[in-house]
Design a protein around this motif. Structure first.
Motif, PDB file in Angstrom:
ATOM      1  N   ARG A 111       0.836  -1.206   0.000  1.00 41.90           N
ATOM      2  CA  ARG A 111       0.000   0.000   0.000  1.00 41.90           C
ATOM      3  C   ARG A 111       0.876   1.264   0.000  1.00 41.90           C
ATOM      4  O   ARG A 111       0.617   2.208  -0.739  1.00 41.90           O
ATOM      5  CB  ARG A 111      -0.925  -0.015   1.215  1.00 41.90           C
ATOM      6  N   ALA A 161      -6.673   2.506   5.074  1.00 40.60           N
ATOM      7  CA  ALA A 161      -6.375   1.084   4.924  1.00 40.60           C
ATOM      8  C   ALA A 161      -7.601   0.185   5.058  1.00 40.60           C
ATOM      9  O   ALA A 161      -8.503   0.435   5.857  1.00 40.60           O
ATOM     10  CB  ALA A 161      -5.332   0.662   5.943  1.00 40.60           C
ATOM     11  N   THR A 174      -5.623  -3.561  -1.711  1.00 37.09           N
ATOM     12  CA  THR A 174      -5.378  -2.344  -2.479  1.00 37.09           C
ATOM     13  C   THR A 174      -5.348  -2.749  -3.946  1.00 37.09           C
ATOM     14  O   THR A 174      -4.845  -3.810  -4.291  1.00 37.09           O
ATOM     15  CB  THR A 174      -4.024  -1.711  -2.083  1.00 37.09           C
ATOM     16  N   GLU A 192      -8.900   1.326  -2.557  1.00 30.65           N
ATOM     17  CA  GLU A 192      -8.602   0.736  -1.256  1.00 30.65           C
ATOM     18  C   GLU A 192      -9.888   0.171  -0.674  1.00 30.65           C
ATOM     19  O   GLU A 192     -10.861   0.899  -0.477  1.00 30.65           O
ATOM     20  CB  GLU A 192      -8.012   1.782  -0.310  1.00 30.65           C
TER      21      GLU A 192
END
Length: 153
Positions: free
Chosen positions: A67, A77, A81, A90
């Motif tokens: 990421r 997060a 990804t 994401e």
């Protein structure tokens, strides 16, 4: 005259048969970075494939490092990804929002659905009993800030 009319009708029929994303010439090739053990990631990938996306999967041991390398800020997060058309995705971003992103082409890093909200694509199977938690799809700007791109209530 009749030939022109027939050609116009045929052209219109062809345009109606071509999805909007294809008419724009956008590639629907998505690269996904995920853990080899994540089941909901596999379900999100199945959602994308069912929506006509071609998916290439990279199974990684350190998703946080992937990421960071790709450029998605950590605060957005989720469990996977992805990259498409110069944008990052994401988390459990719906296919319709990906198509909208590709059509609008905003100046942005991409879209994010932080966390793993129940009811989002890949988190919506029978195991969740039809539950749908409200959540937003965020448009992440180059400076790391965001705005709500789509809301699901």
């Amino acid at each position: 005259m009749r030939r022109r009319w027939l050609n116009a009708v045929l052209a219109g029929t062809v345009l109606l048969a071509v999805p909007a994303w294809a008419a724009g010439g956008e590639s629907l090739a998505v690269e996904v970075w995920k853990s080899p053990y994540c089941g909901c990631c596999k379900d999100w990938i199945a959602h994308l494939k069912a929506e006509g996306f071609a998916v290439r999967v990279h199974e990684v041991g350190d998703l946080d490092a992937a990421r960071r390398r790709l450029g998605m800020p950590e605060r957005y997060a989720s469990c996977h990804t992805a990259r498409i058309g110069g944008y990052l995705l994401e988390g459990h971003v719906p296919a319709a929002d990906i198509r909208r992103l590709l059509a609008e082409k905003p100046a942005a890093i991409g879209l994010a659905v932080p966390g793993m909200p129940v009811g989002s694509p890949g988190m919506d199977g029978p195991a969740y009993g039809g539950r749908r938690d409200p959540h937003d799809v965020l448009l992440v700007a180059g400076d790391g800030r965001h705005r709500v791109y789509a809301s699901y209530r």
